[in-house]
Design a protein around this motif. Sequence first.
Motif, PDB file in Angstrom:
ATOM      1  N   ARG A  80     -58.439 -20.507 -16.756  1.00 40.18           N
ATOM      2  CA  ARG A  80     -59.713 -19.925 -16.353  1.00 40.18           C
ATOM      3  C   ARG A  80     -60.734 -20.989 -15.954  1.00 40.18           C
ATOM      4  O   ARG A  80     -61.795 -20.661 -15.436  1.00 40.18           O
ATOM      5  CB  ARG A  80     -60.294 -19.083 -17.492  1.00 40.18           C
ATOM      6  N   GLU A  81     -60.430 -22.267 -16.197  1.00 39.44           N
ATOM      7  CA  GLU A  81     -61.395 -23.322 -15.918  1.00 39.44           C
ATOM      8  C   GLU A  81     -61.147 -24.013 -14.582  1.00 39.44           C
ATOM      9  O   GLU A  81     -61.754 -25.033 -14.286  1.00 39.44           O
ATOM     10  CB  GLU A  81     -61.379 -24.350 -17.054  1.00 39.44           C
ATOM     11  N   VAL A  82     -60.252 -23.446 -13.765  1.00 35.22           N
ATOM     12  CA  VAL A  82     -59.929 -24.078 -12.479  1.00 35.22           C
ATOM     13  C   VAL A  82     -60.912 -23.682 -11.393  1.00 35.22           C
ATOM     14  O   VAL A  82     -60.812 -24.152 -10.260  1.00 35.22           O
ATOM     15  CB  VAL A  82     -58.489 -23.740 -12.030  1.00 35.22           C
ATOM     16  N   GLY A  83     -61.882 -22.816 -11.701  1.00 36.49           N
ATOM     17  CA  GLY A  83     -62.796 -22.319 -10.677  1.00 36.49           C
ATOM     18  C   GLY A  83     -63.581 -23.418  -9.986  1.00 36.49           C
ATOM     19  O   GLY A  83     -63.719 -23.422  -8.756  1.00 36.49           O
ATOM     20  N   LEU A  84     -64.112 -24.382 -10.765  1.00 38.66           N
ATOM     21  CA  LEU A  84     -64.940 -25.434 -10.191  1.00 38.66           C
ATOM     22  C   LEU A  84     -64.154 -26.332  -9.235  1.00 38.66           C
ATOM     23  O   LEU A  84     -64.582 -26.530  -8.089  1.00 38.66           O
ATOM     24  CB  LEU A  84     -65.585 -26.248 -11.312  1.00 38.66           C
ATOM     25  N   PRO A  85     -63.011 -26.913  -9.660  1.00 33.62           N
ATOM     26  CA  PRO A  85     -62.259 -27.728  -8.694  1.00 33.62           C
ATOM     27  C   PRO A  85     -61.760 -26.915  -7.505  1.00 33.62           C
ATOM     28  O   PRO A  85     -61.648 -27.434  -6.393  1.00 33.62           O
ATOM     29  CB  PRO A  85     -61.093 -28.290  -9.525  1.00 33.62           C
ATOM     30  N   MET A  86     -61.459 -25.629  -7.708  1.00 30.37           N
ATOM     31  CA  MET A  86     -60.998 -24.804  -6.597  1.00 30.37           C
ATOM     32  C   MET A  86     -62.123 -24.576  -5.583  1.00 30.37           C
ATOM     33  O   MET A  86     -61.901 -24.565  -4.370  1.00 30.37           O
ATOM     34  CB  MET A  86     -60.464 -23.465  -7.126  1.00 30.37           C
ATOM     35  N   ALA A  87     -63.358 -24.406  -6.077  1.00 30.18           N
ATOM     36  CA  ALA A  87     -64.499 -24.247  -5.168  1.00 30.18           C
ATOM     37  C   ALA A  87     -64.712 -25.520  -4.355  1.00 30.18           C
ATOM     38  O   ALA A  87     -65.021 -25.469  -3.157  1.00 30.18           O
ATOM     39  CB  ALA A  87     -65.756 -23.909  -5.970  1.00 30.18           C
ATOM     40  N   ASN A  88     -64.545 -26.675  -4.992  1.00 31.56           N
ATOM     41  CA  ASN A  88     -64.659 -27.941  -4.267  1.00 31.56           C
ATOM     42  C   ASN A  88     -63.551 -28.086  -3.235  1.00 31.56           C
ATOM     43  O   ASN A  88     -63.747 -28.626  -2.149  1.00 31.56           O
ATOM     44  CB  ASN A  88     -64.598 -29.105  -5.254  1.00 31.56           C
ATOM     45  N   LEU A  89     -62.355 -27.632  -3.600  1.00 30.09           N
ATOM     46  CA  LEU A  89     -61.241 -27.705  -2.674  1.00 30.09           C
ATOM     47  C   LEU A  89     -61.522 -26.859  -1.429  1.00 30.09           C
ATOM     48  O   LEU A  89     -61.152 -27.232  -0.306  1.00 30.09           O
ATOM     49  CB  LEU A  89     -59.958 -27.225  -3.369  1.00 30.09           C
ATOM     50  N   ALA A  90     -62.189 -25.726  -1.621  1.00 27.90           N
ATOM     51  CA  ALA A  90     -62.583 -24.891  -0.483  1.00 27.90           C
ATOM     52  C   ALA A  90     -63.491 -25.673   0.464  1.00 27.90           C
ATOM     53  O   ALA A  90     -63.362 -25.575   1.701  1.00 27.90           O
ATOM     54  CB  ALA A  90     -63.286 -23.630  -0.980  1.00 27.90           C
ATOM     55  N   GLU A  91     -64.404 -26.474  -0.090  1.00 28.08           N
ATOM     56  CA  GLU A  91     -65.276 -27.293   0.752  1.00 28.08           C
ATOM     57  C   GLU A  91     -64.480 -28.318   1.554  1.00 28.08           C
ATOM     58  O   GLU A  91     -64.784 -28.602   2.714  1.00 28.08           O
ATOM     59  CB  GLU A  91     -66.319 -27.997  -0.103  1.00 28.08           C
ATOM     60  N   LEU A  92     -63.448 -28.884   0.916  1.00 26.25           N
ATOM     61  CA  LEU A  92     -62.618 -29.839   1.634  1.00 26.25           C
ATOM     62  C   LEU A  92     -61.911 -29.188   2.822  1.00 26.25           C
ATOM     63  O   LEU A  92     -61.796 -29.775   3.893  1.00 26.25           O
ATOM     64  CB  LEU A  92     -61.576 -30.445   0.680  1.00 26.25           C
ATOM     65  N   TYR A  93     -61.429 -27.963   2.619  1.00 29.85           N
ATOM     66  CA  TYR A  93     -60.813 -27.246   3.744  1.00 29.85           C
ATOM     67  C   TYR A  93     -61.842 -27.017   4.849  1.00 29.85           C
ATOM     68  O   TYR A  93     -61.539 -27.162   6.037  1.00 29.85           O
ATOM     69  CB  TYR A  93     -60.244 -25.913   3.265  1.00 29.85           C
ATOM     70  N   ASP A  94     -63.050 -26.654   4.461  1.00 27.95           N
ATOM     71  CA  ASP A  94     -64.098 -26.427   5.468  1.00 27.95           C
ATOM     72  C   ASP A  94     -64.396 -27.708   6.239  1.00 27.95           C
ATOM     73  O   ASP A  94     -64.529 -27.693   7.462  1.00 27.95           O
ATOM     74  CB  ASP A  94     -65.361 -25.922   4.763  1.00 27.95           C
ATOM     75  N   GLU A  95     -64.501 -28.832   5.502  1.00 25.44           N
ATOM     76  CA  GLU A  95     -64.794 -30.095   6.158  1.00 25.44           C
ATOM     77  C   GLU A  95     -63.613 -30.617   6.972  1.00 25.44           C
ATOM     78  O   GLU A  95     -63.773 -31.506   7.805  1.00 25.44           O
ATOM     79  CB  GLU A  95     -65.245 -31.115   5.114  1.00 25.44           C
ATOM     80  N   SER A  96     -62.421 -30.057   6.734  1.00 19.10           N
ATOM     81  CA  SER A  96     -61.247 -30.359   7.562  1.00 19.10           C
ATOM     82  C   SER A  96     -61.083 -29.318   8.660  1.00 19.10           C
ATOM     83  O   SER A  96     -60.017 -29.203   9.263  1.00 19.10           O
ATOM     84  CB  SER A  96     -59.980 -30.405   6.687  1.00 19.10           C
ATOM     85  N   GLU A  97     -62.144 -28.518   8.869  1.00 16.91           N
ATOM     86  CA  GLU A  97     -62.196 -27.519   9.943  1.00 16.91           C
ATOM     87  C   GLU A  97     -61.137 -26.431   9.769  1.00 16.91           C
ATOM     88  O   GLU A  97     -60.587 -25.921  10.733  1.00 16.91           O
ATOM     89  CB  GLU A  97     -62.069 -28.196  11.318  1.00 16.91           C
ATOM     90  N   ASP A  98     -60.891 -26.066   8.527  1.00 11.30           N
ATOM     91  CA  ASP A  98     -59.964 -24.981   8.219  1.00 11.30           C
ATOM     92  C   ASP A  98     -60.720 -23.953   7.376  1.00 11.30           C
ATOM     93  O   ASP A  98     -60.551 -23.862   6.157  1.00 11.30           O
ATOM     94  CB  ASP A  98     -58.748 -25.531   7.461  1.00 11.30           C
ATOM     95  N   ASP A  99     -61.577 -23.171   8.038  1.00 10.92           N
ATOM     96  CA  ASP A  99     -62.441 -22.242   7.313  1.00 10.92           C
ATOM     97  C   ASP A  99     -61.688 -21.037   6.760  1.00 10.92           C
ATOM     98  O   ASP A  99     -62.170 -20.378   5.839  1.00 10.92           O
ATOM     99  CB  ASP A  99     -63.579 -21.770   8.221  1.00 10.92           C
ATOM    100  N   ILE A 100     -60.522 -20.723   7.302  1.00  9.79           N
ATOM    101  CA  ILE A 100     -59.741 -19.596   6.771  1.00  9.79           C
ATOM    102  C   ILE A 100     -59.292 -19.902   5.353  1.00  9.79           C
ATOM    103  O   ILE A 100     -59.458 -19.092   4.423  1.00  9.79           O
ATOM    104  CB  ILE A 100     -58.539 -19.294   7.693  1.00  9.79           C
ATOM    105  N   ASN A 101     -58.721 -21.105   5.155  1.00  9.89           N
ATOM    106  CA  ASN A 101     -58.330 -21.494   3.799  1.00  9.89           C
ATOM    107  C   ASN A 101     -59.549 -21.752   2.924  1.00  9.89           C
ATOM    108  O   ASN A 101     -59.508 -21.554   1.708  1.00  9.89           O
ATOM    109  CB  ASN A 101     -57.437 -22.737   3.843  1.00  9.89           C
ATOM    110  N   ALA A 102     -60.646 -22.213   3.530  1.00  7.24           N
ATOM    111  CA  ALA A 102     -61.877 -22.412   2.762  1.00  7.24           C
ATOM    112  C   ALA A 102     -62.333 -21.088   2.158  1.00  7.24           C
ATOM    113  O   ALA A 102     -62.702 -21.020   0.976  1.00  7.24           O
ATOM    114  CB  ALA A 102     -62.964 -22.998   3.649  1.00  7.24           C
ATOM    115  N   VAL A 103     -62.301 -20.022   2.951  1.00  6.09           N
ATOM    116  CA  VAL A 103     -62.675 -18.693   2.453  1.00  6.09           C
ATOM    117  C   VAL A 103     -61.726 -18.245   1.351  1.00  6.09           C
ATOM    118  O   VAL A 103     -62.156 -17.730   0.304  1.00  6.09           O
ATOM    119  CB  VAL A 103     -62.679 -17.668   3.612  1.00  6.09           C
ATOM    120  N   ARG A 104     -60.433 -18.456   1.555  1.00  5.70           N
ATOM    121  CA  ARG A 104     -59.437 -17.983   0.579  1.00  5.70           C
ATOM    122  C   ARG A 104     -59.637 -18.641  -0.784  1.00  5.70           C
ATOM    123  O   ARG A 104     -59.651 -17.970  -1.821  1.00  5.70           O
ATOM    124  CB  ARG A 104     -58.027 -18.275   1.099  1.00  5.70           C
TER     125      ARG A 104
END
Length: 692
Positions: free
Chosen positions: A206-230
């Motif tokens: 249940r504590e993976v939420g924070l790193p997962m939210a950061n990982l979404a930002e990395l996808y966004d900054e890699s121009e992959d907004d579909i995975n960023a949303v997921r």
Amino acid sequence: MTTSLKRYFLLAFILVGLMPVNTNAQAPEPSSTFPPAYYTLNSDTARMLFLMNAISDSLNSGQLNLVYNMAKAGVSLAEKNNVDTMKGIFYFDVAKAFSYRFDKPDSAIFYYKKVLPYFPGKMNYYNLTSVREIMERFVQAGKKDSVFAYLDSLHERIDTMELTNPRRYGISSVMAGVYQYYGMFRTAIALFENSIDGLRKAGHPREVGLPMANLAELYDESEDDINAVRYAREALAYLAGNNMPFMGTSSNLATYYTNLNLIDSAIYFNKLSDSVARLINNPEQEHVRNQFNYINILCNGKKYSEAKKTLALVKPWVDKSGDQSDLVTYLMSYASIDTGLHRWAPAADTLRHALTIAKETGQEVYIVMVMQQLAAVNAQLKNFRDAYYYQQQYMEHKDSLTSEETKSRLADFEAMNKTRQKEQHITLLQKDNDIKNLQLKNSRQENVLYLGGFTFLLAATGIVFYQRNRRLKIQAQKTKAELQMQVFRSQMNPHFIFNSLNGIENFILQNDKRQASEYLNKFASLIRIILSNSRKEGVAFTDDMETLQLYIDLELLRFNNKFCYVKNIDPALMEFDYRVPPLLIQPFVENAIVHGFAYSKRKDLRLLVTARLDDDYIIYKIEDNGVGRTAAADYEAKIKSKHTSLGLQITSERINVFNEQHNAKSMLTVEDLYDLNGQPTGTCITVKVKII
């Protein structure tokens, strides 16, 4: 790419507190008052405990308005009573308030550094959290060299943590967010992977939420907004609640959906972030970062006039915060409006200003975004040489951020995540098949069991008689041990009460009515606890430490604050309901005060109590810098004291009976301390007791 502020995901947990400040740390005076229950309390200890709990409740609910006055009063009480541990805790709250209530990173850093001497252990909760927060505030202040100095310190600390310790991965996630902020994506991805995988393996999914939210930002900054949303939506399920990470992730989702031109979804998540910001009283999120999202949505719909009006409302908040990333975002938004209105020259001037700030503060992601816009604007101005230059710079910086290796690491993580999900599904199917096979096997074995049952009963009859006699013998031994323990506890309580009554008598003889009244109130509380625990074999470790604190408060009053009390408790002991024999170490604490300090003329007398978890045992250390055992015995011989202390003898016997009763290897050692010249400098007692 997202323009939302990344520092929200540098937070592993949220705590806030405040106290008055000096020349470089001024904060506005709130008008809020304390909860009514505070004014009914009669002792400083009760008030400090009340304030700690009230601050904790305020933080958990995200309501920060009341924290300032409560922490201010707490610091005053701690200084008045010279309780060092409480001073450190309230200083810690001060720094938190400057971080999240008043948004003053320099003042926050000042107070975090003041916390460290009160909690010198590098793995201590307050020490470790303060170092982490200092690093984050240096990020906010744009001081990159200082940031990386504290990053190195955190690397050293997490390397010594157990692999099953969730704090290891919380700190890793925070560090990954910092590397991400400075555009070091490969290092950030490795740390995020480590955090998510480590938390799951350690049994903390249940504590993976924070790193997962950061990982979404990395996808966004890699121009992959579909995975960023997921990944951001999956993170929301873990972060659910009215808190800052949930608010920040919702805001980022609005940005991702805007990039995908899914405007309805963008508006929904931006409003969701707004509602949480209002609930937890975070005006910066509501009036700055979410407004940037709204401006992007308006520009996407070519509503430039409305976007410009909204941006004008944001400017005072940006100036007030002093946050450089907010300022760069503001300038980029202004340039976007001018670009939409084909006002190319003003847009170019604004973007050059934004680029200067981004370079000065080392915001690599913003540098890439601004250069891309400068290339496009200069092309419109027919400044092709400048357009070519900015395009070349954009490509070079972008390659360092979103290189093929970075994208490969993200792809590897994606494959690992899917593989793990499939493995979990296969494991569930295998368990289901195992259950069915076991049921079939049981059916076949029923007949065999019936045939063997009669034979078994014959053999069991003989065994029952043997076991019955053996069980009665063991029960008799256990009853004897329990009776002995009850006798020792019954001896302990009168001994303890007698010494406390002596303290009250001293105040009465001195005609000090206020001190006598305060002492009586605390003594009454202590008696209630002792009577409640007298028939218990074990009590919660946290409750036992609170009882010890109450006893020490009484002794501080009795000896007119002649010494200071410092405690260093392993955070692991506070996370679970560990149980220990009640008041086991109190006689050693009493001995240090009554015999070690009473005859000492030192001005810096200190009592240090530490407790740490060691497998199935708790190891206590009671250390004082008093006169030492030999000198204390000499003093008592001179005054011909007829008092014989039974506390140490009783405790030693309690430990022996406890070992017999629980098949434990608890032990007691006493060490005399000396300086380099061979002069006594106090006593250190170590008690190792098995957890019940």
